[in-house]
Structure formats: structure tokens, C-alpha cells
Design an enzyme around this catalytic site. Structure first.
Site, PDB file in Angstrom:
ATOM      1  N   PRO A 294       0.811  -1.238   0.000  1.00  0.00           N
ATOM      2  CA  PRO A 294       0.000   0.000   0.000  1.00  0.00           C
ATOM      3  C   PRO A 294       0.834   1.273   0.000  1.00  0.00           C
ATOM      4  O   PRO A 294       0.680   2.137   0.859  1.00  0.00           O
ATOM      5  CB  PRO A 294      -0.778  -0.137   1.306  1.00  0.00           C
ATOM      6  CG  PRO A 294       0.188  -0.839   2.214  1.00  0.00           C
ATOM      7  CD  PRO A 294       1.012  -1.760   1.346  1.00  0.00           C
ATOM      8  N   CYS A 368       6.911  26.517 -19.572  1.00  0.00           N
ATOM      9  CA  CYS A 368       6.538  26.942 -20.929  1.00  0.00           C
ATOM     10  C   CYS A 368       5.780  25.834 -21.651  1.00  0.00           C
ATOM     11  O   CYS A 368       6.237  25.308 -22.676  1.00  0.00           O
ATOM     12  CB  CYS A 368       7.783  27.360 -21.701  1.00  0.00           C
ATOM     13  SG  CYS A 368       8.542  28.848 -21.028  1.00  0.00           S
ATOM     14  N   TYR A 398       4.224  10.311  -5.574  1.00  0.00           N
ATOM     15  CA  TYR A 398       4.655  10.592  -6.934  1.00  0.00           C
ATOM     16  C   TYR A 398       4.916  12.065  -7.223  1.00  0.00           C
ATOM     17  O   TYR A 398       5.422  12.378  -8.298  1.00  0.00           O
ATOM     18  CB  TYR A 398       3.674  10.012  -7.968  1.00  0.00           C
ATOM     19  CG  TYR A 398       3.391   8.548  -7.718  1.00  0.00           C
ATOM     20  CD1 TYR A 398       4.387   7.609  -7.964  1.00  0.00           C
ATOM     21  CD2 TYR A 398       2.182   8.116  -7.200  1.00  0.00           C
ATOM     22  CE1 TYR A 398       4.170   6.266  -7.705  1.00  0.00           C
ATOM     23  CE2 TYR A 398       1.962   6.773  -6.943  1.00  0.00           C
ATOM     24  CZ  TYR A 398       2.955   5.853  -7.198  1.00  0.00           C
ATOM     25  OH  TYR A 398       2.744   4.531  -6.936  1.00  0.00           O
TER      26      TYR A 398
END
Length: 439
Positions: A294, A368, A398
Site C-alpha cells: 500500500p 513553458c 509521486y
């Protein structure tokens, strides 16, 4: 919105506090953008998953493996070890972090669909607990490394049970058309079983599957478990003995939005036990030792990102409505998930209370790229101005792990906060770091 924040986040007079420290103080002391990690919350979640696995499976409880890919650094690896759970690594770099933290090698599981020979040899050399094999080539490579080091290496076979989990295509990992594992339906899984049995330096312990990420219902996990257990039955019938282990992966969803209902360990593990027990009864098997992974569910909710607003811009839409573009000092370099997976997040003004009416807004970064979007659609107060702080919750999994130096932007630091004290556990990169690789 309480379910999207870690347990030690609170709001006082409209200002966010973590473990009693205000957002303005955190921004002043550590700058923005920064990741703030609630250490007690992280430790509590790790313990909750370990406890729930033990409570549900008893003597058949295997290991809770924290997925390093979600977020790892030396200090977090130490927390994982202190919480009494294992660590899942999938590259030589992640293994190096674990070893630098003094993590017990026997509690490390090694993943990856394309482990290099060097990575395999290092894993076997240091004595990792188990290697999850993902291709026929790896069977030979792991066996060769085990022979070279005079070991009999424990392995699992990663299987694809053919489950189409309700998740984004790029993070669904158990239907047939993916790079991971051996297909059960095609017979590739059984071919791998036979190949491992021909290697005296490999000990096949059982099977592994991982059906995807950010899954918010339990149905698919039960189906996947049944398909792996059916193969355990075939193995027993063919060879007269039962393989002792299953690793049923992870992918348990967390709350990114207030409307999300996370999969909690007290829900997941009893349901998983019932599914495994039922399937074992069907195939007349003993209950195997069951492990889980997990990773996101431990670190994801324990961290938020703090940004400073740089500009705002009201943009007219074709419909005649307007949208307020709120530009922050980070973006896709510290959270690529919105661009990569269409991931959704929420945010709050973290430094003050606002009585202004809300308006349609889009939180964007400084890069950009038109696709440099942190939050595509959100209602925020119309009086957001440069200098305001925006906090985005549930960025532990992440965010920093997938961060980049796009546009040569230094990656943000990770700040651990516990009991009213804050400290950097990963420092902010500098321009000197960016130039340090130039030859």
C-alpha cells in the site's frame, strides 16, 4: 475537506497549520514550492496497514511492503523500517537509498519489468528477501547471480490476471496488453513456473499481482486473488505441494478530492481475507501467507505542497464566461500527474481567510507548456492575489518522486514536520546542482 488532509493539519482563522506551525511560517522558513510531510501521520498509516493485515490474516499475515516508487529518501526508509514493515524497490537507485538507511535487506522486495544484470547481482549480493520475476530472461539472470553468490534466491512470479481495473489506462497493470508480468490466460505464467523449477538456485515461493493504482472498490482484488489461487491449485495438483505465498499488490485509492472515499486498511484487509479464504476453499488449499503493497495509501495523504501565487489572469471563454488563471511558482516539474494521468486535486488559500465569492479558476504552473496545469477546474475565491499561498493536499505519492528539472527548475525540498518542529529531509536543489553534471 478533512479527508484530503493529513491528521495533523488544522485551520485557524483561515490559515493552514501543520502540527501547530502556520503556512506563513513554513513558507518563510523553507520557501515555496515545498513538500510538507506529516511524520506522525505517515507512521500511523504504516502501522495501521501492518495491524490490519495481522488482525485479518493472523499467522498467515505476510509483509506490508511500502512502495519506494511512491516517495523515498533515506529518512523515510528509516521510518519504514521503524514501523516494522518491508520495502518494495524497483531500481538500483531505490535499493541504494534503502541500504544507505540501513534497511534490513531480508525485508526488501525487488520489482521491475527490466531489471539490469547489475541491479539483479547487487540485490542477490546484499541478500534481499525476495525478487519478483517479470520475464523469462530474468529467470536465467537471477539464477546466474544466485549461483555466483552461492545462494538459493527466493522469488515470486508476477502474473497478469486479466483484470481491467477502473483506473487510468497508464496505471492499469493487470489486463493482458501491458508490459508487466506473465499472462495466466495465455499459458505464459505456467511456462514461467516450469522454467523456475529447472533452476536449483531459485526457490519459487508463489505468485504476485498488481492490478492498477488509485482503485476505490474491492471487487477487482477478489477476482485477481481467485485467479492466482487457481494457479496455486494447479501447481499443487501437478507437483504434490502447495506454494506458500501470495503478494496481492496494492493500488488502494486515497482521497484527492473531498468527494473521494479512500480504501481504508480496516476495509481492505477483511475483504481481502474473505476473498482469499473463499477461493482457497474452492480449490481445497491451505491459506497462503499473504503480503500487500500500500505505498500510495501510506505517503499520499501524509504530504501537501505549498505554493506562492505569482500572477492571476482573467480569461474570457467562448461560452461568454470567464476563468481566473492562477499561476504558482511550481507546476508540472513538481506534480506531473495532472498532465500525465488527468489526475484531479483540490487546493485552498493557506495564509488567510477569504470572504470573497468563489469563481471558476485554473491553477497553472510556471513552465513553458500549455499543459502545465496543476488543477484544471476548481472554484476558488475571486480575491486570490500575488503573494497568497496555495496548499494542494495528497501530493505525497509521486509528486517529489516523479519531479523533474524541466526548464531547469530546481526540485523542491521535502520538509518533515512532527510535534511542532520542522526539518528538511531532502534539501531544495540549487542552480549549482543543475550545473553540476555539465562536463
Amino acid at each position: 475537506m478533512a479527508n484530503v488532509w493529513s491528521s495533523n493539519v488544522s485551520f485557524k482563522d483561515g490559515e493552514l497549520h501543520l502540527s501547530g506551525i502556520s503556512a506563513r511560517t513554513l513558507a518563510r522558513d523553507f520557501g515555496t514550492p515545498s513538500f510538507f510531510l506529516d511524520e506522525n501521520d505517515f507512521r500511523d498509516r504504516a502501522t495501521a496497514w501492518r495491524t490490519a493485515l495481522t488482525d485479518s490474516f493472523g499467522e498467515n499475515a505476510g509483509t506490508v511492503y511500502y512502495a519506494a516508487k511512491a516517495f523515498i529518501c533515506v529518512e523515510v526508509a528509516r521510518w519504514v523500517a521503524e514501523s516494522g514493515i518491508g520495502l518494495d524497490v524497483c531500481t538500483g537507485g531505490e535499493l541504494a537509498v534503502a541500504l544507505a538507511a540501513g534497511f534490513p535487506p531480508e525485508k526488501i522486495e525487488v520489482h521491475g519489468n527490466n531489471k539490469s544484470v547489475v541491479e539483479i547481482e547487487r540485490a542477490v549480493e546484499v541478500g534481499v528477501g525476495v525478487i519478483v520475476i517479470d520475464s523469462l530472461f530474468e529467470i536465467d539472470r537471477v539464477a546466474q547471480a544466485a549461483r555466483a553468490h552461492g545462494r538459493r534466491q527466493r522469488v515470486l512470479l508476477r502474473l497478469t490476471p486479466g483484470i481491467e481495473a477502473h483506473t487510468h489506462e497508464f496505471i492499469a497493470t493487470a489486463h493482458e496488453d501491458v508490459k508487466f508480468g506473465f499472462s495466466i490466460a495465455s499459458g505464459a505464467a505456467w511456462q514461467a513456473v516450469l522454467a523456475v523449477r529447472e533452476q536449483p538456485n531459485l526457490e519459487l515461493r508463489g505468485f504476485h499481482s498488481h492490478i492498477g493504482s488509485q482503485i476505490l472498490t474491492m471487487d477487482a482484488f477478489g477476482i485477481a486473488a481467485d485467479r492466482l489461487i487457481s494457479l496455486l491449485g494447479k501447481y499443487r495438483d501437478e507437483f504434490g505441494q502447495q506454494l506458500p505465498e501470495l503478494d496481492l499488490g496494492g493500488g488502494y485509492g486515497i482521497s484527492y478530492l473531498p468527494s473521494d472515499e479512500p480504501l481504508l486498511p480496516t476495509v481492505v484487509l477483511p475483504a481481502l481475507f474473505d476473498a482469499v479464504q473463499s477461493s482457497c476453499a474452492t480449490y481445497d488449499l491451505d491459506l497462503p501467507r499473504v503480503s500487500i503493497e500500500p505505498g500510495r495509501a501510506i505517503v499520499g495523504p501524509a504530504m501537501f505542497t505549498l505554493y506562492e501565487v505569482g500572477t492571476t489572469k482573467e480569461v474570457a471563454l467562448e461560452s461568454g464566461a470567464t476563468r481566473n488563471y492562477i499561476s504558482v511558482d511550481g507546476g508540472m516539474s513538481d506534480n506531473i500527474r495532472s498532465s500525465l494521468y488527468d489526475a484531479e486535486y483540490t487546493a485552498v488559500i493557506a495564509n488567510r481567510v477569504s470572504d470573497s465569492a468563489v469563481t471558476a479558476a485554473r491553477v497553472v504552473g510556471k513552465h513553458c507548456e500549455t499543459g502545465d496545469i496543476v488543477i484544471r477546474d476548481i472554484a476558488l475565491p475571486a480575491d486570490v492575489v500575488p503573494g497568497d499561498l496555495l496548499a494542494v493536499p495528497a501530493t505525497g505519492a509521486y509528486g517529489r518522486s516523479m519531479a523533474s528539472n524541466y526548464n531547469h527548475v530546481p526540485r523542491p525540498p521535502v520538509i518533515a514536520v512532527i510535534n511542532g518542529k520542522a526539518r528538511a529531509i531532502l534539501r531544495r536543489e540549487t542552480e549549482a546542482d543543475l550545473l553540476g553534471l555539465d562536463v
